[in-house]
Scaffold this motif. Structure first.
Motif, PDB file in Angstrom:
ATOM      1  N   GLU A  79       0.895  -1.347   0.045  1.00 28.05           N
ATOM      2  CA  GLU A  79      -0.101   0.068  -0.153  1.00 28.05           C
ATOM      3  C   GLU A  79       1.074   1.145   0.145  1.00 28.05           C
ATOM      4  O   GLU A  79       2.051   1.117   0.903  1.00 28.05           O
ATOM      5  CB  GLU A  79      -0.962   0.318   1.269  1.00 28.05           C
ATOM      6  N   VAL A  80       0.525   2.026  -0.838  1.00 27.75           N
ATOM      7  CA  VAL A  80       1.476   3.291  -1.224  1.00 27.75           C
ATOM      8  C   VAL A  80       0.584   4.573  -1.149  1.00 27.75           C
ATOM      9  O   VAL A  80      -0.594   4.400  -1.212  1.00 27.75           O
ATOM     10  CB  VAL A  80       2.147   2.934  -2.469  1.00 27.75           C
ATOM     11  N   VAL A  81       1.491   5.704  -0.993  1.00 22.57           N
ATOM     12  CA  VAL A  81       0.852   7.047  -1.496  1.00 22.57           C
ATOM     13  C   VAL A  81       1.776   7.357  -2.755  1.00 22.57           C
ATOM     14  O   VAL A  81       3.070   7.578  -2.229  1.00 22.57           O
ATOM     15  CB  VAL A  81       1.207   8.132  -0.079  1.00 22.57           C
ATOM     16  N   VAL A  82       1.262   8.100  -3.638  1.00 21.49           N
ATOM     17  CA  VAL A  82       1.975   8.530  -4.735  1.00 21.49           C
ATOM     18  C   VAL A  82       1.861   9.973  -4.776  1.00 21.49           C
ATOM     19  O   VAL A  82       0.716  10.623  -4.780  1.00 21.49           O
ATOM     20  CB  VAL A  82       1.256   8.179  -5.899  1.00 21.49           C
ATOM     21  N   SER A  83       2.987  10.888  -5.101  1.00 19.54           N
ATOM     22  CA  SER A  83       2.933  12.324  -5.365  1.00 19.54           C
ATOM     23  C   SER A  83       3.047  12.547  -6.717  1.00 19.54           C
ATOM     24  O   SER A  83       4.091  11.984  -7.151  1.00 19.54           O
ATOM     25  CB  SER A  83       3.962  12.797  -4.352  1.00 19.54           C
ATOM     26  N   LEU A  84       2.295  13.336  -7.232  1.00 19.57           N
ATOM     27  CA  LEU A  84       2.355  13.441  -8.594  1.00 19.57           C
ATOM     28  C   LEU A  84       2.651  14.954  -8.789  1.00 19.57           C
ATOM     29  O   LEU A  84       2.132  16.012  -8.348  1.00 19.57           O
ATOM     30  CB  LEU A  84       0.867  13.540  -9.269  1.00 19.57           C
ATOM     31  N   TYR A  85       3.668  15.338  -9.644  1.00 15.05           N
ATOM     32  CA  TYR A  85       4.194  16.548  -9.916  1.00 15.05           C
ATOM     33  C   TYR A  85       4.259  16.599 -11.571  1.00 15.05           C
ATOM     34  O   TYR A  85       5.013  15.891 -12.131  1.00 15.05           O
ATOM     35  CB  TYR A  85       5.461  16.776  -9.399  1.00 15.05           C
ATOM     36  N   ARG A  86       3.487  17.682 -12.025  1.00 21.11           N
ATOM     37  CA  ARG A  86       3.662  17.665 -13.812  1.00 21.11           C
ATOM     38  C   ARG A  86       4.607  18.944 -14.105  1.00 21.11           C
ATOM     39  O   ARG A  86       4.769  19.804 -13.500  1.00 21.11           O
ATOM     40  CB  ARG A  86       2.216  18.078 -14.252  1.00 21.11           C
ATOM     41  N   GLY A  87       5.285  18.304 -14.960  1.00 19.47           N
ATOM     42  CA  GLY A  87       6.297  19.630 -15.660  1.00 19.47           C
ATOM     43  C   GLY A  87       5.734  20.583 -16.291  1.00 19.47           C
ATOM     44  O   GLY A  87       4.482  20.516 -16.671  1.00 19.47           O
ATOM     45  N   PRO A  88       6.161  21.586 -16.302  1.00 19.59           N
ATOM     46  CA  PRO A  88       7.728  22.164 -15.780  1.00 19.59           C
ATOM     47  C   PRO A  88       7.632  22.459 -14.022  1.00 19.59           C
ATOM     48  O   PRO A  88       8.557  22.939 -13.753  1.00 19.59           O
ATOM     49  CB  PRO A  88       8.055  23.321 -16.587  1.00 19.59           C
ATOM     50  N   HIS A  89       6.444  22.212 -13.531  1.00 17.33           N
ATOM     51  CA  HIS A  89       6.454  22.663 -12.159  1.00 17.33           C
ATOM     52  C   HIS A  89       6.724  21.319 -11.228  1.00 17.33           C
ATOM     53  O   HIS A  89       6.008  21.070 -10.396  1.00 17.33           O
ATOM     54  CB  HIS A  89       4.687  23.030 -11.851  1.00 17.33           C
ATOM     55  N   SER A  90       7.891  21.154 -11.382  1.00 13.45           N
ATOM     56  CA  SER A  90       8.703  19.742 -10.709  1.00 13.45           C
ATOM     57  C   SER A  90      10.007  20.174 -10.463  1.00 13.45           C
ATOM     58  O   SER A  90      10.439  20.981 -10.960  1.00 13.45           O
ATOM     59  CB  SER A  90       8.363  18.453 -11.333  1.00 13.45           C
ATOM     60  N   TYR A  91      10.750  19.349  -9.633  1.00 14.38           N
ATOM     61  CA  TYR A  91      12.067  19.529  -9.160  1.00 14.38           C
ATOM     62  C   TYR A  91      13.075  19.389 -10.709  1.00 14.38           C
ATOM     63  O   TYR A  91      13.995  20.222 -10.706  1.00 14.38           O
ATOM     64  CB  TYR A  91      12.899  18.331  -8.384  1.00 14.38           C
ATOM     65  N   THR A  92      12.701  18.415 -11.651  1.00 10.86           N
ATOM     66  CA  THR A  92      13.474  18.284 -12.708  1.00 10.86           C
ATOM     67  C   THR A  92      12.962  19.075 -13.852  1.00 10.86           C
ATOM     68  O   THR A  92      13.701  19.037 -14.987  1.00 10.86           O
ATOM     69  CB  THR A  92      13.504  16.624 -13.133  1.00 10.86           C
ATOM     70  N   ARG A  93      11.716  19.821 -13.548  1.00  9.31           N
ATOM     71  CA  ARG A  93      11.068  20.360 -14.888  1.00  9.31           C
ATOM     72  C   ARG A  93      10.375  19.217 -15.642  1.00  9.31           C
ATOM     73  O   ARG A  93       9.775  19.873 -16.930  1.00  9.31           O
ATOM     74  CB  ARG A  93      11.761  21.441 -15.520  1.00  9.31           C
ATOM     75  N   GLU A  94      10.461  18.079 -15.195  1.00  8.80           N
ATOM     76  CA  GLU A  94       9.833  16.801 -16.088  1.00  8.80           C
ATOM     77  C   GLU A  94       8.543  16.589 -15.328  1.00  8.80           C
ATOM     78  O   GLU A  94       8.554  16.764 -14.195  1.00  8.80           O
ATOM     79  CB  GLU A  94      10.783  15.999 -16.435  1.00  8.80           C
ATOM     80  N   ASP A  95       7.820  15.677 -15.963  1.00  7.52           N
ATOM     81  CA  ASP A  95       6.840  14.790 -15.029  1.00  7.52           C
ATOM     82  C   ASP A  95       7.666  14.076 -13.891  1.00  7.52           C
ATOM     83  O   ASP A  95       8.427  13.443 -14.249  1.00  7.52           O
ATOM     84  CB  ASP A  95       5.941  13.983 -15.878  1.00  7.52           C
ATOM     85  N   VAL A  96       7.154  14.217 -12.812  1.00  8.68           N
ATOM     86  CA  VAL A  96       7.881  13.506 -11.618  1.00  8.68           C
ATOM     87  C   VAL A  96       6.798  12.808 -10.953  1.00  8.68           C
ATOM     88  O   VAL A  96       5.863  13.293 -10.532  1.00  8.68           O
ATOM     89  CB  VAL A  96       8.731  14.358 -10.767  1.00  8.68           C
ATOM     90  N   VAL A  97       6.919  11.500 -10.410  1.00  2.47           N
ATOM     91  CA  VAL A  97       6.125  10.940  -9.670  1.00  2.47           C
ATOM     92  C   VAL A  97       6.848  10.221  -8.367  1.00  2.47           C
ATOM     93  O   VAL A  97       8.195   9.530  -8.649  1.00  2.47           O
ATOM     94  CB  VAL A  97       5.651   9.501 -10.402  1.00  2.47           C
ATOM     95  N   GLU A  98       6.616  10.389  -7.197  1.00  2.35           N
ATOM     96  CA  GLU A  98       7.390   9.847  -6.042  1.00  2.35           C
ATOM     97  C   GLU A  98       6.302   8.721  -5.315  1.00  2.35           C
ATOM     98  O   GLU A  98       5.273   9.296  -4.914  1.00  2.35           O
ATOM     99  CB  GLU A  98       7.611  11.082  -5.049  1.00  2.35           C
TER     100      GLU A  98
END
Length: 472
Positions: A79-98
């Motif tokens: 069981e997990v929690v997924v954090s979703l960040y869409r580029g360019p609003h992320s650390y790498t400026r790419e789509d990021v999933v944690e």
């Protein structure tokens, strides 16, 4: 202005591809409460959707959290929690999933295996930060500050790294380069009209500008000595004759019984090291064997190690017994240390609590001497202040407003810049041609540009980012 991909033509042919989707464990390996697996790249969201049973991530906005399970077919892995960040609003400026999972090595390996089988590639060391740099999230100096911030283990090293990561140093460099670029452009313009013998750049104004810029560059360069201390700490050897109280002093500075204390001379046979922070500066104190001639084989090895450690020290605390040492003996003993040129030696008289008035008076006014009673803690505050003064932190702006250089690469580039600026000034005073002035000024600008990555190459980037941890 932030660098962009088009600003880095020199790094276009990188060994890794920005079209890949990368994955890595971003928390320390080993069992723990939580482990975080990070993906970045064009397929990060799609790949996660393939193994995540919960809300379809492709339909969710960025900067949102989602609960669900990770599945390999019908088998539930966690069981997990997924954090979703869409580029360019992320650390790498790419789509990021944690993906935050339970901190089990087994779960992490299963998850990494699932994602790599579906097309993700295991990230190289520092590749997430490299992508952030290449996408213009920050410049090279700020990227290096990320690693410094992770490694910071004192209040000052944290403060300096945070300021650099937030662009304080970079902004100062950009201001310096900006002041020089305008004059460089005028010199280049003169070269275009070389046959007409015209001058667009005011030589008097250029001299004044160069002197101001040179003063700022040299100030930054001078700050490296302090920056190096803040980043790496100060190796401080406690040396002296047997029974001077070296182990007692070490224990008092550390506020714990780290070294064995005994009235028997020669108790300390090997080096004992430990660190303590004094107003944010790390001092690595080294308790050593007493310096004396001895026929004891083991003790003589300890004495030899002491002498070698003195040669490697940034600072030496020479501890002596006030009751059994004369000023002349102290001078001879310090001279016998043969400390390297540039290594500060602080004489510290111990056992002031049992010394007589005349014995104390003999050393009270000696420059570079502190009197203490290590067993009672008397004089330790004064000793700490003397240690701080010797590493030149008195002028440190503890508000973080001043820029301090902590990186060897940056210091070398600043040295190159000041050499080329000197060459321009020399050329102006001797009436050198525009071609020579323009060439030296270009070299100075290039040296400053190397710090922030406005001028870089593959080898430089590889060297910097491979020092990062995997997952950052």
């Amino acid at each position: 202005m932030r660098p962009t991909l088009s600003s880095f033509a020199a790094v276009a042919a990188l060994p890794t591809s920005l079209s890949d989707t990368i994955v890595a464990l971003s928390t320390p390996p080993g069992a723990g409460a939580i482990a975080l697996v990070r993906l970045s790249g064009p397929e990060a969201i799609r790949l996660t959707d393939e193994v995540f049973a919960g809300k379809p991530l492709r339909n969710q906005p960025g900067h949102t959290l989602h609960y669900g399970t990770i599945r390999d077919g019908e088998r539930i892995i966690d069981e997990v929690v997924v954090s979703l960040y869409r580029g360019p609003h992320s650390y790498t400026r790419e789509d990021v999933v944690e993906i935050s999972t339970h901190g089990s090595d087994y779960i992490v390996q299963e998850l990494l295996g699932l994602l790599t089988r579906r097309g993700a590639r295991l990230a190289e060391a520092g590749e997430f930060t490299k992508r952030a740099f290449l996408h213009g999230a920050f410049d090279l100096a700020q990227a290096e500050a990320v690693a410094d911030l992770i490694a910071a283990d004192s209040a000052l090293s944290h403060q300096v790294a945070l300021r650099q990561m937030r662009g304080g140093f970079s902004q100062e460099l950009q201001n310096l380069r900006g002041r020089l670029v305008q004059f460089a452009a005028l010199l280049e313009l003169e070269l275009d009209f070389g046959e007409e013998d015209v001058e667009f750049a005011d030589r008097t104004g250029l001299v004044q500008l160069l002197q101001e810029v040179q003063a700022l560059v040299r100030r930054l360069l001078r700050s490296f000595e302090l920056g190096n201390v803040i980043k790496h700490g100060v190796t401080t050897v406690i040396a002296g004759r047997p029974n001077a109280g070296k182990s007692t002093l070490l224990n008092a500075l550390l506020n714990e019984e780290r070294a064995i204390v005994s009235d028997i001379a020669g108790t300390t046979r090997d080096l004992i090291e430990d660190e303590v922070s004094i107003e944010g500066i790390r001092f690595r104190f080294v308790d050593t064997a007493g310096l004396r001639d001895t026929t004891d084989v083991v003790e003589s090895i300890g004495v030899e190690r002491t002498r070698k450690r003195v040669q490697q020290a940034a600072l030496v605390v020479y501890l002596f017994d006030i009751k059994t040492t004369t000023p002349q003996q102290l001078e001879e003993e310090i001279e016998g240390l043969q400390a390297p040129v540039g290594t500060s030696v602080l004489a510290v008289g111990n056992k002031s609590d049992v010394a007589s008035g005349p014995e104390l008076a003999a050393f009270r006014n000696r420059p570079g001497t502190v009197l203490i009673a290590a067993s009672r803690g008397d004089g330790l505050d004064e000793l700490r202040q003397e240690l701080l003064a010797l590493v030149r932190v008195d002028g440190l702006d503890r508000t973080g407003a001043s820029t301090i250089v902590t990186n060897v690469r940056h210091a070398r580039s600043l040295e190159q810049a000041t050499q080329h600026l000197d060459a321009v000034l020399t050329g102006l005073s001797s009436g050198a041609g525009t071609e020579l002035l323009a060439a030296d000024l270009r070299h100075a600008l290039a040296a400053l540009g190397q710090i922030t990555g406005e001028i870089s190459n593959d080898d430089l980037l590889t060297s910097i980012f491979t020092q990062f941890c995997i997952g950052k």
